[in-house]
Design an enzyme around this catalytic site. Structure first.
Site, mmCIF file in Angstrom:
data_model
loop_
_atom_site.group_PDB
_atom_site.id
_atom_site.type_symbol
_atom_site.label_atom_id
_atom_site.label_comp_id
_atom_site.label_asym_id
_atom_site.label_seq_id
_atom_site.Cartn_x
_atom_site.Cartn_y
_atom_site.Cartn_z
ATOM 1 N N MET A 1 0.818 -1.194 0.000
ATOM 2 C CA MET A 1 0.000 0.000 0.000
ATOM 3 C C MET A 1 0.858 1.252 0.000
ATOM 4 S SD MET A 1 -1.609 -0.273 3.767
ATOM 5 C CE MET A 1 -0.578 -0.619 5.152
ATOM 6 N N PRO A 2 1.749 1.379 -0.988
ATOM 7 C CA PRO A 2 2.564 2.590 -1.011
ATOM 8 C C PRO A 2 1.802 3.806 -1.534
ATOM 9 C CG PRO A 2 3.133 1.203 -2.857
ATOM 10 C CD PRO A 2 2.134 0.436 -2.034
ATOM 11 N N PHE A 3 2.223 4.937 -1.046
ATOM 12 C CA PHE A 3 1.750 6.233 -1.534
ATOM 13 C C PHE A 3 2.982 6.970 -2.016
ATOM 14 C CE2 PHE A 3 1.032 10.788 -0.290
ATOM 15 C CZ PHE A 3 0.254 11.097 -1.387
ATOM 16 N N THR B 1 5.843 6.372 0.716
ATOM 17 C CA THR B 1 5.438 5.931 2.044
ATOM 18 C C THR B 1 4.834 4.549 1.862
ATOM 19 O OG1 THR B 1 4.972 8.210 2.700
ATOM 20 C CG2 THR B 1 4.049 6.465 4.076
#
Length: 124
Positions: free
Chosen positions: A1-3, A72
């Site tokens: 779940m990277p941003f 992130t």
């Protein structure tokens, strides 16, 4: 779940930005163990003087085409996974949109799963 937050100088075409976004996403899926549908990115374009970087620090030379990618991520990855991701990313971005590998900087930060909410007021 990277941003991912992608920062670069203003003035690139919509096609360039799309290729940059797509190359990053494909590298994340291929080498960073990210599901295909997990795509969250923001592209920040800066005027000259608003994106400050050393053209020769630990690499370079860096040009006006410098791109800073701050990721992130939810869970930590091992060193081998991160190194593979860095290599895959610069290979893809050199093909399209044509960014020199020395112009790509990546910073990865990890967080706990409970520090994410994908909507509806629900924690992850």
């Amino acid at each position: 779940m990277p941003f991912a937050r992608i920062s670069l100088h203003r003035g690139k075409s919509a096609e360039y930005l799309q290729a940059l976004s797509q190359g990053l996403h494909e590298a994340l899926v291929e080498s960073f163990e990210v599901p295909m549908a997990d795509r969250f990115q923001v592209i920040h374009q800066h005027e000259v003087g608003e994106l400050i970087f050393d053209p020769g620090y630990l690499g370079g030379p860096r040009s006006h085409d410098f791109v800073l990618i701050a990721i992130t991520a939810g869970r930590p990855r091992d060193i081998e996974t991160k190194q593979r991701f860095y290599r895959t990313l610069v290979e893809r971005l050199s093909r399209a949109p044509g960014i020199d590998s020395e112009d790509v900087m990546v910073v990865i930060t990890t967080t706990a799963a409970d520090e994410w909410s994908f909507g509806g007021g629900r924690g992850n």
